[in-house]
Design an enzyme around this catalytic site. Structure first.
Site, PDB file in Angstrom:
ATOM      1  N   HIS A  99      -6.131   1.934  -1.396  1.00 29.95           N
ATOM      2  CA  HIS A  99      -6.685   3.180  -0.918  1.00 29.95           C
ATOM      3  C   HIS A  99      -5.487   4.223  -1.139  1.00 29.95           C
ATOM      4  CE1 HIS A  99      -8.174   0.171   1.674  1.00 29.95           C
ATOM      5  NE2 HIS A  99      -9.298   1.077   2.027  1.00 29.95           N
ATOM      6  N   ASP A 102      -2.829   3.899   1.006  1.00 25.40           N
ATOM      7  CA  ASP A 102      -1.707   2.857   0.766  1.00 25.40           C
ATOM      8  C   ASP A 102      -0.621   2.840  -0.041  1.00 25.40           C
ATOM      9  OD1 ASP A 102      -4.091   1.396   2.059  1.00 25.40           O
ATOM     10  OD2 ASP A 102      -4.734   0.701  -0.022  1.00 25.40           O
TER      11      ASP A 102
END
Ligand code: XLS
Ligand code: NI
Ligand code: NI
Length: 439
Positions: A99, A102
């Site tokens: 993501h 992240d």
């Protein structure tokens, strides 16, 4: 700088007692004409592996990772990249999934967040070049931040819709930059809590609008990766719009998006929806929309998205069976959207759990391939449906008869005797294959 005191993991075979070795995953071994590496296309989930710290609703972190040992958030993000690539390299994992949230810490605004993403993407690219590891898919975290309290694409607040679109635009750009083979949409907050305040018609239309914009933008920037939708029935919202494969398919058909999307099937989401993992893969296969897989498993005693590493050989066998029947994963892969248990907080546990997951899928692949080669289930199914190969059955298939002809047929022929489905016999043959495939 090395973060893991572990040698590169290699294949030692089913008799090995070394926990830091593969017992079934032998990357170069040929199964049905392809290497195991090509069949499985294993991927590491960036979030569960690098950023999960063991928090649960009742307690804080239990995992204090050596790569997090700095207060400077950008420095931390860079060290996580180094740890990630050391880990994948040692694990022989060829892909990763991420993501936006992240890989880089959010900035004070969208502009700063995007600048930070660019800096980390440059570091990731260096590591990709050094190791040859590739990006399976990227995605946007449009669910964690408080602005997404009422959803992203399905928010009642149009400025939140706009922000989500901007975030997806950037995530698509960096996924393209990293050569990502897919881009995933998982609608973390795309659902509702109560119909007392929700216009589901408008929300679903808006979700389709957002996806159309993504398709248009991909064309504009030349992103050729595959778009995937990841169904999930609930959690975090009470009712998620992308409930399961059947629901997503009817959404895509309604909004004329079927040509642009395939599905990313997660094992634990299937079970939350009251289906088996195999059922969801099967529904994708027969509709030609199997895109990729989030490999994990739930716990029947708990009943939420526990994202455990897959260790159930029965499930991985049946999953790989569907995947083989579908002709393989194509651009997709087996992404371990799985996290170590809170009590498995040592760095070694990351290796041991990925080994468990990879071995369980590799073992399942071998059993599935043997079942398919011996045509155990396929021949049984062919015989079971043989009545459609000739006579009235063939006429039904060929569209040669209607109700009147079938009535005439039934009046003069009645029905032939049914035969047993032999479920228990097939289940015991399956057990036999699981037990004996490596002999
Ligand atoms: C959550 C989802 C999530 C997606 C990516 O339940 O599985 O991890 O895979 O956003
Ligand atoms: Ni997932
Ligand atoms: Ni999930």
């Amino acid at each position: 700088m090395s973060y893991f005191n572990v040698e590169k993991i290699s294949y030692e075979g089913p008799k090995s007692k070394n926990p830091f070795s593969f017992k079934y995953y032998n990357p170069d071994e040929i199964v049905l004409g392809k290497t195991m590496k090509e069949h499985c296309r294993f991927a590491m989930s960036y979030w569960h592996t690098l950023t999960y710290m063991g928090n649960d609703p009742f307690g804080g972190p239990t995992m204090f990772r050596p790569w997090d040992n700095t207060n400077d958030t950008m420095e931390k993000a860079i060290e996580r990249v180094h740890a990630a690539f050391e880990f994948m390299d040692k694990m022989q994992i060829p892909f990763f999934c991420f993501h936006d949230a992240d890989i880089a810490p959010r900035g004070k605004d969208l502009k700063e967040t995007n600048e930070r993403l660019d800096k980390i993407v440059a570091v990731i690219k260096e590591e990709m070049n050094r190791t040859g590891i590739k990006c399976l898919w990227g995605t946007t975290n449009a669910f964690g931040d408080d602005k997404f309290v009422h959803g992203a694409g399905t928010s009642c607040n149009a400025t939140v819709f706009a922000y989500a679109a901007a975030q997806i635009k950037k995530a698509m750009e960096i996924t393209k930059e990293l050569g990502g083979e897919n881009y995933v949409f998982w609608g973390g907050r795309e659902g509702y809590e109560t119909l007392l305040n929700t216009d589901t018609g408008l929300e679903l239309d808006n979700l389709a609008r957002l996806l159309k914009m993504a398709v248009d933008y991909a064309k504009e920037i030349g992103f050729t990766g595959q778009f995937l939708i990841e169904p999930k029935p609930m959690e975090p919202t009470k009712h998620q719009y992308d409930f399961d494969t059947a629901t997503v398919l009817s959404f895509l058909r309604k909004y004329d998006l079927l040509d642009s999307f395939k599905l990313n099937i997660e094992a634990n989401h299937a079970t939350l929806a009251g289906h088996t993992f195999q059922h969801e893969l099967n529904q994708c296969r027969i509709n030609g929309v199997l895109g990729s897989v989030d490999a994990n498993q739930g716990d029947p005693m708990l009943g939420w998205d526990t994202d455990q590493f897959p260790t159930n050989i029965y499930d991985t066998t049946l999953a790989m069976y569907e995947i083989l029947l579908a002709g393989g994963l194509g651009k997709g892969g087996l992404n371990f959207d799985s996290k170590v248990r809170r009590g498995s907080f040592e760095e070694d546990d990351l290796f041991l759990s990925y080994i468990a997951g990879m071995d369980t899928f590799a073992h399942g692949l071998k059993v599935a391939a043997a079942l398919l080669e011996d045509r155990v289930l396929e021949d049984f199914k062919a015989r079971r449906y043989a009545s459609y190969q000739e006579g009235i059955g063939k006429d039904i298939i060929d569209g040669k008869v209607g109700f009147k002809e079938l009535e005439a047929f039934a009046l003069s022929n009645g029905v032939t005797k049914n035969t047993s489905g032999r479920q228990e016999m097939l289940e015991s043959i399956l057990n036999q294959y699981i037990a004996n495939v490596n002999e």
